[in-house]
Write an enzyme that holds these catalytic residues in place. Sequence first.
Site, short mmCIF file in Angstrom:
data_model
loop_
_atom_site.label_atom_id
_atom_site.label_comp_id
_atom_site.label_asym_id
_atom_site.label_seq_id
_atom_site.Cartn_x
_atom_site.Cartn_y
_atom_site.Cartn_z
N ARG A 15 0.81 -1.22 0.00
CA ARG A 15 0.00 0.00 0.00
C ARG A 15 0.85 1.28 0.00
O ARG A 15 0.35 2.36 -0.23
CB ARG A 15 -0.95 -0.03 1.22
CG ARG A 15 -2.06 -1.06 1.08
CD ARG A 15 -2.75 -1.34 2.40
NE ARG A 15 -1.99 -2.25 3.26
CZ ARG A 15 -2.37 -2.67 4.47
NH1 ARG A 15 -3.52 -2.25 4.97
NH2 ARG A 15 -1.62 -3.49 5.17
N LYS A 22 8.91 -0.97 3.14
CA LYS A 22 8.16 -0.03 3.99
C LYS A 22 8.94 0.39 5.23
O LYS A 22 8.99 1.59 5.56
CB LYS A 22 6.82 -0.65 4.39
CG LYS A 22 6.02 0.17 5.37
CD LYS A 22 4.57 -0.24 5.43
CE LYS A 22 4.33 -1.50 6.20
NZ LYS A 22 2.88 -1.79 6.34
N GLN A 72 12.07 -14.13 6.23
CA GLN A 72 10.83 -14.82 5.87
C GLN A 72 10.82 -14.91 4.34
O GLN A 72 10.56 -13.92 3.66
CB GLN A 72 9.62 -14.03 6.38
CG GLN A 72 8.29 -14.72 6.14
CD GLN A 72 7.09 -13.81 6.43
OE1 GLN A 72 7.20 -12.58 6.42
NE2 GLN A 72 5.94 -14.43 6.65
N THR A 78 1.40 -12.39 9.12
CA THR A 78 2.08 -12.01 10.37
C THR A 78 2.31 -13.22 11.29
O THR A 78 3.31 -13.25 12.02
CB THR A 78 1.27 -10.94 11.12
OG1 THR A 78 -0.10 -11.37 11.22
CG2 THR A 78 1.30 -9.60 10.39
N ASN A 169 -6.73 -3.61 17.49
CA ASN A 169 -5.52 -4.35 17.84
C ASN A 169 -4.32 -3.49 17.43
O ASN A 169 -4.17 -3.14 16.26
CB ASN A 169 -5.52 -5.68 17.08
CG ASN A 169 -4.18 -6.40 17.14
OD1 ASN A 169 -3.40 -6.20 18.07
ND2 ASN A 169 -3.92 -7.24 16.14
N ASN A 224 0.60 2.11 6.87
CA ASN A 224 0.33 1.25 5.72
C ASN A 224 0.41 2.03 4.41
O ASN A 224 0.74 1.47 3.37
CB ASN A 224 -1.04 0.58 5.86
CG ASN A 224 -1.05 -0.42 7.02
OD1 ASN A 224 -0.08 -1.12 7.24
ND2 ASN A 224 -2.13 -0.44 7.76
N ARG A 329 28.53 24.90 1.61
CA ARG A 329 28.65 23.51 1.18
C ARG A 329 29.69 22.77 2.04
O ARG A 329 30.38 23.37 2.85
CB ARG A 329 28.99 23.47 -0.30
CG ARG A 329 27.82 23.97 -1.16
CD ARG A 329 28.20 24.17 -2.60
NE ARG A 329 28.86 23.01 -3.14
CZ ARG A 329 29.67 23.02 -4.21
NH1 ARG A 329 29.91 24.17 -4.84
NH2 ARG A 329 30.24 21.92 -4.64
N TYR A 362 31.76 33.43 -4.89
CA TYR A 362 31.97 31.99 -4.76
C TYR A 362 33.35 31.77 -4.16
O TYR A 362 34.37 32.16 -4.75
CB TYR A 362 31.88 31.27 -6.11
CG TYR A 362 32.33 29.82 -5.99
CD1 TYR A 362 31.66 28.95 -5.14
CD2 TYR A 362 33.44 29.35 -6.66
CE1 TYR A 362 32.07 27.65 -4.97
CE2 TYR A 362 33.88 28.03 -6.50
CZ TYR A 362 33.18 27.19 -5.64
OH TYR A 362 33.60 25.90 -5.46
C1 UD1 Z 1 -1.86 -5.88 11.49
C2 UD1 Z 1 -2.82 -6.77 12.30
C3 UD1 Z 1 -4.01 -5.94 12.72
C4 UD1 Z 1 -3.54 -4.73 13.52
C5 UD1 Z 1 -2.48 -3.93 12.76
C6 UD1 Z 1 -1.84 -2.90 13.68
C7 UD1 Z 1 -2.58 -9.01 11.39
C8 UD1 Z 1 -3.14 -10.03 10.49
N1 UD1 Z 1 -3.26 -7.87 11.48
O1 UD1 Z 1 -2.57 -5.46 10.35
O2 UD1 Z 1 -4.90 -6.72 13.51
O3 UD1 Z 1 -4.66 -3.90 13.80
O4 UD1 Z 1 -1.43 -4.78 12.29
O5 UD1 Z 1 -0.98 -2.05 12.97
O6 UD1 Z 1 -1.58 -9.23 12.04
N2 UD1 Z 1 4.62 -8.71 8.02
C9 UD1 Z 1 5.60 -9.66 7.88
N3 UD1 Z 1 5.35 -10.74 7.11
C10 UD1 Z 1 4.16 -10.95 6.47
C11 UD1 Z 1 3.16 -9.98 6.64
C12 UD1 Z 1 3.42 -8.86 7.42
O7 UD1 Z 1 6.70 -9.53 8.43
O8 UD1 Z 1 4.01 -12.00 5.80
C13 UD1 Z 1 4.92 -7.51 8.84
C14 UD1 Z 1 4.82 -6.21 8.06
O9 UD1 Z 1 6.10 -5.84 7.56
C15 UD1 Z 1 4.34 -5.23 9.11
C16 UD1 Z 1 3.62 -6.08 10.13
O10 UD1 Z 1 3.96 -7.42 9.85
O11 UD1 Z 1 5.40 -4.54 9.74
C17 UD1 Z 1 2.10 -5.93 10.04
O12 UD1 Z 1 1.70 -6.28 8.71
P1 UD1 Z 1 0.64 -5.42 7.92
O13 UD1 Z 1 0.42 -6.05 6.61
O14 UD1 Z 1 0.98 -3.99 7.97
O15 UD1 Z 1 -0.65 -5.72 8.82
P2 UD1 Z 1 -1.87 -4.74 9.08
O16 UD1 Z 1 -2.81 -4.86 7.94
O17 UD1 Z 1 -1.38 -3.40 9.43
MG MG Z 2 0.37 -2.44 9.18
#
Ligand code: UD1
Ligand code: MG
Length: 464
Positions: A15, A22, A72, A78, A169, A224, A329, A362
């Site tokens: 996003r 990110k 990963q 997550t 959350n 995001n 500079r 300069y």
């Molecule tokens: C996540 C939570 C949501 C919470 C929000 C808070 C989940 C499914 N949802 O949503 O409940 O309200 O955070 O900010 O956990 N990441 C990985 N590997 C992956 C996917 C994500 O390392 O396969 C990392 C991302 O880099 C990020 C974090 O996990 O830093 C959260 O992932 P993101 O996709 O931003 O989840 P949200 O939709 O924000």
């Molecule tokens: Mg997030």
Amino acid sequence: MSTGAIVLAAGHGTRMRSALPKVLHPLAGRPMIAWVMAALADIPAPRCVVVVGPEGEAVPGVIPDGARVAVQEERLGTGHATQVGLAALPAEVTTVVVACGDTPLLRPGLIRALVEEHERGGCAATMVTAILDDAAAYGRVVRDAAGLVVRVVEARDASPSELAIPEINAGLYAFDRRALDAALAGVGRDNAQGEVYLPDALPLLGGPVAALVSPDADVVHGVNTRVDLAECEAVLQDRLRRELMLGGVTMPDPTRVWVDAGVTVGQDTVLWPGTMLRGGTRVGAGCEIGPDAVLADTVVEDGARLVSVHAHSARVGPGCQVGPFAYLRPGTVLAEGAKVGTYVETKNAEIGPGAKVPHLSYMGDVSIGAGSNIGAGNITGNYDGFRKHRTEIGAGVKTGSDCVFVAPVRVGDGAMTGAGSIITGDVPDGALGIARARQSNIEGFSAKAAARAARAATGHDAGA
Ligand code: UD1
Ligand code: MG
């Protein structure tokens, strides 16, 4: 009991619509992930694991020494990222804090409160939640009639009544490690994104889940999109400016001052609107900076005044005056009381105590001795098309307006140069260097020229 941490930072950040991962997007001069790591500072680095994606090679460079990195390979959500992190966590860790790498506003106090609450409550997990006016894309916290946390439902998977829940959350949890390990093994991927969701482990932990409601909703702000990024930047700027103001710095309009983390400013300095202090900039006490000053990795000593200035990797001594409209500079070093004035550019320039370069110049690859005065429009010709050369101007020198110093060249102490001179050879101490054509005057020229023009206009000149 030993506490460790896993930071989830492998997400694609789709996003964000960016080529940069990110968690590397900068906020107040630091990559986003560095803010999260700073919030986890109470947990020793060797007990922290950062989970990165396959193209996250740059991440290890911005996390604390000693912290572990786990890759990963496939982004399966997550929950899966947490499993990857658990595998890399030292065996002695029994309580694991899981934080998201995209929540840069976390503070050490909240992590401390979370760990304390988790230890006190003895639950299988303790999660941080917040009450938001607009819960947007966050996961919603579903509680039972008794108020206990039942589960988290992602916004994409939520029913309209679940979407109406204002408690979200925060993506920050403390888990009993063993319970988490076992629960994650049972989490499926039956959801809108087909991913293993970490919050889905909560109901499978085999014990109650406690919630710590953060009194400050900002702290849990996740990034995001670039809109979130700008909102977090605004919060961080506000924090940094407040710290400076409470430390004795005046900002007549704080919203128009921008500072990077780690910048220091001394007491009774005024930062006028349009000031940006970046990188390792340090400003002393009793200075006036701005309006409109961008200082990057620049040191400004006490009592200096800088108006409408861009400075990069420069040093400005005590009581100096710079600007308006000056460009310092890298390698510019101004000694005490020096002045660099209007429309002046300097580079690799050592300008001695009380020396002045007031207008339209300069000065590159140059040293200027104490008390010298450089006339308006002086230029150092430091580049012969292949290499750079130095100009040395001694102490107490006065140069005329519009001089060019063709380097390498030296002007001795107490010497002078005539206006309009192209100085190609050394000028000895105390001498006048003058290098220009002598003026000759043609008497009565303008009247003769006017008469000639008049004749041409009436045609009388035609046959003459
Ligand atoms: C996540 C939570 C949501 C919470 C929000 C808070 C989940 C499914 N949802 O949503 O409940 O309200 O955070 O900010 O956990 N990441 C990985 N590997 C992956 C996917 C994500 O390392 O396969 C990392 C991302 O880099 C990020 C974090 O996990 O830093 C959260 O992932 P993101 O996709 O931003 O989840 P949200 O939709 O924000
Ligand atoms: Mg997030």
